[in-house]
Scaffold this motif. Structure first.
Motif: not given
Length: 400
Positions: A373-397
């Motif tokens: 459940c809460q798919f959009r919320f969870t996916c955004d949190n995953i992307i933000q976490y991966m960015q902050s831990h150097g797993m992704l090199d992206l612009q802000p979500v």
């Protein structure tokens, strides 16, 4: 940088995650292994693998080269297809990210590099060096989702049946019959309603007398097969009950069934027969859906193979004895003595270290969200976490 998704949790979560990855500019690919995988993915960037298990490593290696895959994500790391993918990733310098149910449930999911649970990179030294105490800000409580998971499971296994010919060589990570699996989830719901009225409440159980709690795991849990010496849950139950009887314990033994295994197995006859043989029938309770925090607060200690129930036990200052291999089986958290000694003098966790450990987990791989459940919320949190831990090199979500 291209992302490859393998098998995900039951339901449409990986479809939502792929959509969010594409919205932030990441090319995404998906490989299906059975009809259930296909039934929850609604995009055209997927390929069905219908070859044999022996063909999988060569197929995946070529696929990763052809599509410039730099990141592979999968639900767990012990399934055959995922284990082989992790091996290839490590050998070729590709990131492998394993997702799993949250260590801190029910409001978190787990995301770790190269493995989870017994393969988790979490070590005692890392926790010891983690000084700041974590403070939870704006944690979103995840709603109950048992009915959703039941529907997802039934659809998944029924679709596997309907598309069995297309994926004739598929090797499931657990021995199963698709018709039986669908039926088990229906039975699980019926049993849940029955146990509500037929079994005593947790508060009533805690008033009877002192007790040790034994939380069981799913009968075909990969943590048992890959991270313990036990052949089965029955093997574990037998060892615990035999030790309890041989040490002439005067407390009670409360054995709690895993809620996600409710429709698949029932150990009542096995436990009753063994308890009678050992002469401890009056000391053993076998329960199902009672309120776990209430039991953890009141118990003398818990005995587990490697269930993450232990992580909740630390919060309630309950002593924990781990019988298998677990990343949290470390001094300061779990009792390091033998099981025989544990019955006599269970050692509580060091609450300062336990607090530091919880903070470490929350900052290292625990993501507020749910797979169901809460798919959009969870996916955004995953992307933000991966960015902050150097797993992704992206612009802000992009939240538009």
């Amino acid at each position: 940088m291209s992302v490859l998704l393998l098998q995900g949790p039951l339901g449409p979560f990986f479809d939502h995650l792929a959509r969010r990855f594409k919205q932030v500019g990441l090319p995404v690919h998906k490989i299906h292994f059975n009809g259930g995988d296909e039934s929850y993915y609604y995009q055209n960037n997927a390929l069905a693998f219908s070859g044999s298990p022996e063909q999988w490593p060569a197929f995946l290696s070529q696929f990763m080269r052809d599509h410039n895959i730099k990141l592979v994500m999968a639900y767990g790391d012990c399934r055959f297809y995922h284990h082989e993918a992790k091996r290839l990733c490590i050998n070729n310098g590709v990131q492998y990210i394993a997702l799993e149910e949250g260590y801190l449930r029910p409001n978190y999911i787990t995301l770790e590099v190269n493995g989870v649970n017994g393969h988790s990179p979490i070590k005692h030294d890392g926790v010891e060096a983690y000084r700041p105490m974590h403070t939870i800000h704006d944690e979103v409580v995840m709603p109950g989702n048992f009915l959703k998971r039941t529907r997802y499971a039934i659809k998944y296994y029924v679709t596997n049946i309907l598309k069995k010919q297309k994926f004739a060589h598929y090797m499931h990570h657990r021995a199963y019959n698709a018709f039986a699996e669908a039926g088990c989830w229906i039975r699980a719901y019926a049993r849940k309603q029955f146990y509500k009225i037929s079994e005593p409440s947790a508060s009533r159980l805690t008033r009877k007398s002192d007790f040790f709690l034994v939380p069981l795991q799913v009968h075909n849990d990969a943590q048992i097969e890959f991270h313990s010496q036990y052949e089965s849950i029955e093997h574990f139950i037998q060892e615990v009950m035999l030790s309890f009887a041989l040490n002439k314990c005067t407390q009670r033994l409360v054995i709690k069934h895993h809620p996600m295994d409710r429709g698949h197995v029932n150990y009542k006859q096995y436990i009753n027969k063994l308890a009678k043989e050992l002469g401890i029938s009056q000391q053993v309770d076998y329960i199902h859906d009672q309120h776990l925090p209430t039991l953890l607060k009141a118990c003398k200690g818990i005995v587990t193979i490697n269930s993450t129930t232990a992580l909740q036990a630390f919060y309630h200052e309950a002593p924990v004895k781990v019988m298998g291999n677990a990343f949290f089986n470390m001094p300061g958290l779990t009792d390091q003595k033998t099981l025989a000694e544990f019955w006599v003098n269970p050692e509580k966790p060091d609450m300062e270290f336990a607090d530091r450990f919880r903070g470490y987990l929350l900052d290292h791989g625990q993501i507020n969200g749910s797979f169901y459940c809460q798919f959009r919320f969870t996916c955004d949190n995953i992307i933000q976490y991966m960015q902050s831990h150097g797993m992704l090199d992206l612009q802000p979500v992009n939240n538009t």
